[in-house]
Scaffold this motif. Sequence first.
Motif, short mmCIF file in Angstrom:
data_model
loop_
_atom_site.label_atom_id
_atom_site.label_comp_id
_atom_site.label_asym_id
_atom_site.label_seq_id
_atom_site.Cartn_x
_atom_site.Cartn_y
_atom_site.Cartn_z
N HIS A 40 72.55 -76.57 41.08
CA HIS A 40 72.27 -75.82 42.31
C HIS A 40 72.88 -76.54 43.51
O HIS A 40 73.47 -75.92 44.39
CB HIS A 40 70.76 -75.68 42.55
N LYS A 55 66.10 -79.08 33.15
CA LYS A 55 65.68 -78.57 34.45
C LYS A 55 66.28 -79.41 35.58
O LYS A 55 66.83 -78.87 36.54
CB LYS A 55 64.15 -78.60 34.56
N GLU A 94 65.73 -70.68 38.84
CA GLU A 94 64.46 -71.09 39.44
C GLU A 94 63.28 -70.35 38.81
O GLU A 94 62.21 -70.93 38.61
CB GLU A 94 64.44 -70.87 40.96
N ASP A 122 58.90 -74.88 42.62
CA ASP A 122 59.94 -73.92 42.28
C ASP A 122 59.47 -72.51 42.63
O ASP A 122 60.26 -71.65 43.03
CB ASP A 122 60.35 -74.02 40.81
N HIS A 124 62.44 -71.99 35.73
CA HIS A 124 61.72 -73.25 35.98
C HIS A 124 60.24 -72.99 36.26
O HIS A 124 59.38 -73.74 35.85
CB HIS A 124 62.32 -73.99 37.18
N GLU A 153 69.04 -78.44 38.65
CA GLU A 153 68.94 -78.69 40.09
C GLU A 153 70.23 -79.33 40.60
O GLU A 153 70.70 -79.01 41.71
CB GLU A 153 67.74 -79.58 40.43
#
Lengths: 324, 260
Positions: free
Chosen positions: A80, A73, A160, A131, A163, A77
């Motif tokens: 991202h 996870k 997302e 999230d 998540h 990020e």
Amino acid sequence: MDQTANQLQDQFQQRIDLEQKIEPRDWMPEKYRQTLIRQISQHAHSEIIGMLPEGNWITRAPSLKRKAILLAKVQDEAGHGLYLYSAAETLGISRDEMYEQLHSGKAKYSSIFNYPTLSWADMGAIGWLVDGAAILNQVPLCRTSFGPYARAMVRVCKEESFHQRQGFECLLQLSRGSEVQRQMCQDAINRWWWPSLMMFGPKDDESPNSKLSMQWKIKRFSNDELRQKFVDMIAEQIKLLNMVLPDPDLTWNEQTKHYDYGAINWEEFKQVIQGNGPCNKERLEARKKAWTNGDWVREAATVHAAKQAKRKSEAQTFSAKETQ
Amino acid sequence: MLQQSIKSYIQQDLQTQYLLHLADNALILSHRNSQWCGHGPILEQDIALTNIALDQLGQARNLYQYAALLITEKTGIATTEDQLAYLRDVGEFKNCLLAELPNGDWGQTVLRNFLMGSYQFFLYQELQQSAIGQLKAIAEKSIKEITYHVRWSADWVLRLGDGTAESKGRMVQALELLWAYTGEMLEPCDYELPFIATQSSFIKAAWEAKIASVFSEASLVHPTNEWMQSGGKKGIHTEHLGYLLAEMQFLQRAYPGLEW
Ligand SMILES: [Fe+2]
Ligand SMILES: [Fe+2]
């Protein structure tokens, strides 16, 4: 001259009204460019700073499965951040410049990451609430008028929502566990609820940049609209956890068909934005430290690449001479 | 703590010890690499190293799960991967010392990954021929990942060895620190012998050749000390492992017996 500028401006707005995407090479008002640079880079910084509070728990995750989920996870990020920095770069700003703005305090990032992660349940609460709030903010951005931003957001949103499900599932496990686990779960929800409501930004009547952003379709829903959606969603989901939201005023309103909720502490919001949140200093310091500690690494990589290129071109010249 | 009967079983079964040794190497190395997540010098490389940590964690889990299955079958006591990872103390961990040393700077981290990854590469290449079906399958899956880890870390050793005066100096320093921990990987102990006895000298030679070729390209020279640190495989660790486990195992130890 003014005539042309006005024409360009009109054509630009027309394209936006027709839901056509604006691409990096297209003409755009300078203010549109600056607004997007600010928003996308702020978003990218949030992804990167957002790695830190959860990264805290990678080495302490209570099972190997949870550790793998969390590690993946936090890595998402980082990904991202990467897409978003790339999208911002198409507007004519470099990633290094954006980092500099972050490190100097000029650029902001989402305030939520200035709160501490104190227990394992925070990993669940962040996934579910933080999230979750991010998704509501971001789904409309998949249709935002600037092409590279919209495309980056399509990829981001898919991850997302994954998540959020994982976060909820983490809390669900705790909620079905021992008394101490249920307490951990409730405590995390108590601490993350209000800050996650603040993630939607100031109230509509106090949101200075909103009007233009709506006109340019950078933004499609107001802060309060999105916040209400979030409250409605979470107020239902929490029932499955058998937990409560820390708001005595939270009630279903039969007339509006929405949940009413209590007053947000905007003074706290202001303080955290101004740098007075519990972890502002640590978060920024951690990023600055990673960056400065990496100076010699980046420099070495650049020098090595240059040496390689030189060796290659010398070898080519040499073999060209040989064959002459 | 692990149940006494599980402990006793492990103490007398070489195959379980061997699986735990392989798993511990992967887990501890993964733990160290995962500490970089969010703190790397370049965003793309932060992602790459986290990927490696994830691969290593996956390898560790496959091995622990297999060991747990064997223990469950043999002792009749249901045993899980998490019990093996979270309930053993320092003296029961069988990883090489090299895996547990602190990360140091980026140079030390990539060098450790290169030294250890190259060893794992030749080892798992051999384990792909293992007569034990499950071990063979794990090796086949892992080797693809490890091939990438070695390429990635060798690239970095090269970049830093051939970069600036500073990066070169840091690599020399890292090498001086880590070199004395490489011998332990290459000298098989009692529980390794039944599984890699005949191949161990080949693994050692292949590893030395690989190291030599990358170091020569990176213009690095390794120290020539004869003395090598060892003990990890038999549970005699550095002081660092205790802190690592205290952190890693904290929740399982503070709240025993819960599902997370
Ligand atoms: Fe994200
Ligand atoms: Fe996320």
